[in-house]
Design an enzyme around this catalytic site. Structure first.
Site, PDB file in Angstrom:
ATOM      1  N   HIS A 214      19.207   2.131 -32.241  1.00  0.00           N
ATOM      2  CA  HIS A 214      18.550   3.094 -33.139  1.00  0.00           C
ATOM      3  C   HIS A 214      19.583   3.957 -33.853  1.00  0.00           C
ATOM      4  CE1 HIS A 214      14.935   5.588 -34.200  1.00  0.00           C
ATOM      5  NE2 HIS A 214      15.938   6.383 -34.565  1.00  0.00           N
TER       6      HIS A 214
ATOM      7  N   HIS B  95      20.802   5.774 -37.987  1.00  0.00           N
ATOM      8  CA  HIS B  95      20.487   6.095 -39.397  1.00  0.00           C
ATOM      9  C   HIS B  95      21.777   6.002 -40.206  1.00  0.00           C
ATOM     10  CE1 HIS B  95      16.333   7.533 -38.720  1.00  0.00           C
ATOM     11  NE2 HIS B  95      16.815   7.719 -37.509  1.00  0.00           N
TER      12      HIS B  95
ATOM     13  N   GLN C  13      10.608   7.976 -44.094  1.00  0.00           N
ATOM     14  CA  GLN C  13      10.961   9.268 -43.471  1.00  0.00           C
ATOM     15  C   GLN C  13       9.931  10.376 -43.756  1.00  0.00           C
ATOM     16  OE1 GLN C  13      14.430  10.812 -41.964  1.00  0.00           O
ATOM     17  NE2 GLN C  13      12.556  11.877 -41.360  1.00  0.00           N
TER      18      GLN C  13
ATOM     19  N   HIS D  79       9.515   5.282 -35.412  1.00  0.00           N
ATOM     20  CA  HIS D  79       9.738   6.609 -34.849  1.00  0.00           C
ATOM     21  C   HIS D  79       8.353   7.031 -34.360  1.00  0.00           C
ATOM     22  CE1 HIS D  79      13.477   6.476 -37.021  1.00  0.00           C
ATOM     23  NE2 HIS D  79      13.830   7.663 -36.578  1.00  0.00           N
TER      24      HIS D  79
ATOM     25  N   GLU E  21       7.948  11.669 -31.934  1.00  0.00           N
ATOM     26  CA  GLU E  21       9.184  12.457 -31.765  1.00  0.00           C
ATOM     27  C   GLU E  21       8.781  13.915 -31.898  1.00  0.00           C
ATOM     28  OE1 GLU E  21      12.329  11.726 -34.574  1.00  0.00           O
ATOM     29  OE2 GLU E  21      13.792  12.867 -33.409  1.00  0.00           O
TER      30      GLU E  21
ATOM     31  N   ASP F 265      21.412   7.138 -32.774  1.00  0.00           N
ATOM     32  CA  ASP F 265      20.556   7.846 -33.732  1.00  0.00           C
ATOM     33  C   ASP F 265      21.348   8.465 -34.890  1.00  0.00           C
ATOM     34  OD1 ASP F 265      18.187   8.698 -34.848  1.00  0.00           O
ATOM     35  OD2 ASP F 265      17.730  10.206 -33.335  1.00  0.00           O
TER      36      ASP F 265
ATOM     37  N   TRP G 269      21.173  16.025 -38.870  1.00  0.00           N
ATOM     38  CA  TRP G 269      20.499  16.297 -37.596  1.00  0.00           C
ATOM     39  C   TRP G 269      21.460  16.496 -36.433  1.00  0.00           C
ATOM     40  CZ3 TRP G 269      18.978  12.569 -41.141  1.00  0.00           C
ATOM     41  CH2 TRP G 269      17.756  12.835 -41.781  1.00  0.00           C
TER      42      TRP G 269
END
Ligand code: FE2
Length: 431
Positions: free
Chosen positions: A57, A59, A152, A210, A213, A309, A315
């Site tokens: 996982h 991004h 997203q 996702h 979360e 991630d 983030w």
């Protein structure tokens, strides 16, 4: 004459050290001693050889964008999403490509050879999709990059997301993504799960959402996801990413949910570095860890993997693409300190991750691709403890990265080198 022989490697599940012979990009023989010549030889000298790390996982479109256009002041998930939306209009094909390539290089240097990355499709231009498809092609000799079409801003909530997601799949993105907990209502979340699973089934694609979360114990989209998997025959082909609401759910409800997840053969992906920092932000004390229930999922027969991630993005400000950092954090957060549990944490960034991605030819048996990493450690638990040098990273039978052995030199009573490794976890227990 082989292309490559790795000599005297410690392998998982084998007591004796092994030689690994490779030809034409594949492993052709694994035995305690192979008496043959090879074009290239790697001396493992009793150190651990593992199949390449798998990141289930990630991004890749946002990675290494830290500080652009500004830093995340609160450090929260929601400010991260807002920040990403500020950055999106400024993205260029070139900057997306450069950052992703740099990130892939970091991954390879750390022995990560298989990555599943989500790519945001809520941008009319689909620049990130274009850039990552190019990067996937360019990096193919060095690593497997699997792409997930990720809405997203919400599949139903964001105007255009539905059409863009279809375009992204038409362009060659591999997996159908989603974000049900971010839709406007619970009903919309469930509807998005249904529609996206139908889309995946119709196209013969895998699913990775996702999912939940959130710290909201009533965020239960995973329930819809597993029901849709069973209805559409997607067993074993779908992953629920994050699943953090499970941390806060009522135990009685979880006792119903776990068997349903196992029945659907759902893969669960936890992202310990990110979950531990982004969840529980509305709590005072006690403050929830927020990671999903990893040992309980494993106990119920659900395949669980760990993902990185984020690295230096809106983030998460840290990270160096070391999947052993991820497993190390996961082990602590989940309190998986039992011997077998620690070995499972290593599996969650290797073999269990490979199952999430559905990789063929993954492993160290004859017939598998010759993709592996030599670690300066005596076993998987030692590797988790030390997060040691990746002495050699091998892809399709060729060394594509190396790091010199690390041996601290001490100048106390005379000079000596310190060996930090330990084989204590590998010793056979006496009956
Ligand atoms: Fe994510």
């Amino acid at each position: 004459m082989f292309d490559l022989i790795v000599r005297q490697a410690r392998l998982l599940g084998k007591h004796e050290l092994q030689d690994i012979a490779c030809s034409n990009g594949c492993i052709v023989d694994v035995r305690p001693r192979i008496e043959a010549e090879a074009v290239e030889a790697v001396e493992a000298r009793g150190y651990l050889v593992s199949p390449g790390f798998v990141d289930s996982h990630f991004h890749m479109d946002a990675t290494l964008s830290l500080g652009r256009p500004r830093l995340n002041r609160s450090g929260t998930l929601l400010e991260g999403i807002a920040l990403w939306n500020e950055l999106k209009p400024e993205l260029t094909l070139e900057s997306l490509r450069d950052r992703a390539l740099q990130c892939c290089r970091m991954a390879v240097a750390r022995g990560t050879l298989h990555i599943r990355s989500h790519v945001d499709v809520c941008d009319e231009r689909l620049l990130a999709v274009q850039a990552l498809l190019e990067v996937r092609r360019e990096m193919a000799p060095y690593l497997d990059l699997q792409l997930v079409a990720f809405p997203q801003d919400g599949y139903l909530r964001s105007p255009g997301a539905r059409a863009n997601l279809l375009r992204a799949l038409d362009m060659g993105v591999d997996v159908v993504g989603g974000i049900p907990h971010f839709e406007r209502t619970m009903a919309d979340g469930a509807a998005s799960v249904r529609e996206l699973c139908e889309l995946a089934a119709a196209r013969g694609l895998r699913v990775d959402m996702h999912c939940d979360e959130s710290d909201d114990p009533l965020s239960r989209h995973v329930e819809t996801l597993v029901a849709e998997i069973c209805r559409l025959g997607l067993q074993g082909r779908a992953a629920g990413s994050h699943l953090t609401s499970m941390h806060s759910m009522d135990n009685y409800y979880v006792s119903k949910l776990l068997p349903l997840m196992a029945e659907a053969q759902l893969h669960a992906v936890a992202n310990p570095l990110i979950n531990i920092t982004l969840q529980g932000r509305h709590d005072s004390y006690p403050r929830r860890r927020g990671m999903t229930r990893v040992p309980e999922l494993l106990e119920a027969g659900v395949n669980v993997a760990f993902g990185h991630d984020c690295i230096m993005d809106p983030w998460y400000s840290l990270g160096s693409y070391d999947m052993l950092d991820v497993a190390h954090m996961g082990l602590h957060v989940a309190q998986m300190t039992g011997l077998e549990q620690m070995r499972e944490c290593f599996a969650m960034v290797t073999t269990r991750g490979a199952r999430v991605l559905g990789l063929d030819g993954y492993g160290l048996e004859p017939g598998c691709f010759a993709d592996m990493v030599l670690l300066q450690a005596r076993g998987p638990i030692d590797a988790l403890r030390l997060r040691p040098a990746r002495l050699a990273v091998i892809r399709r039978g060729r060394v594509i990265a190396s790091t010199p052995e690390v041996r601290p030199r001490l100048l106390l009573h005379g000079e000596r080198e310190l060996d930090l490794t330990s084989d204590v976890y590998e010793r056979r227990e006496k009956n």
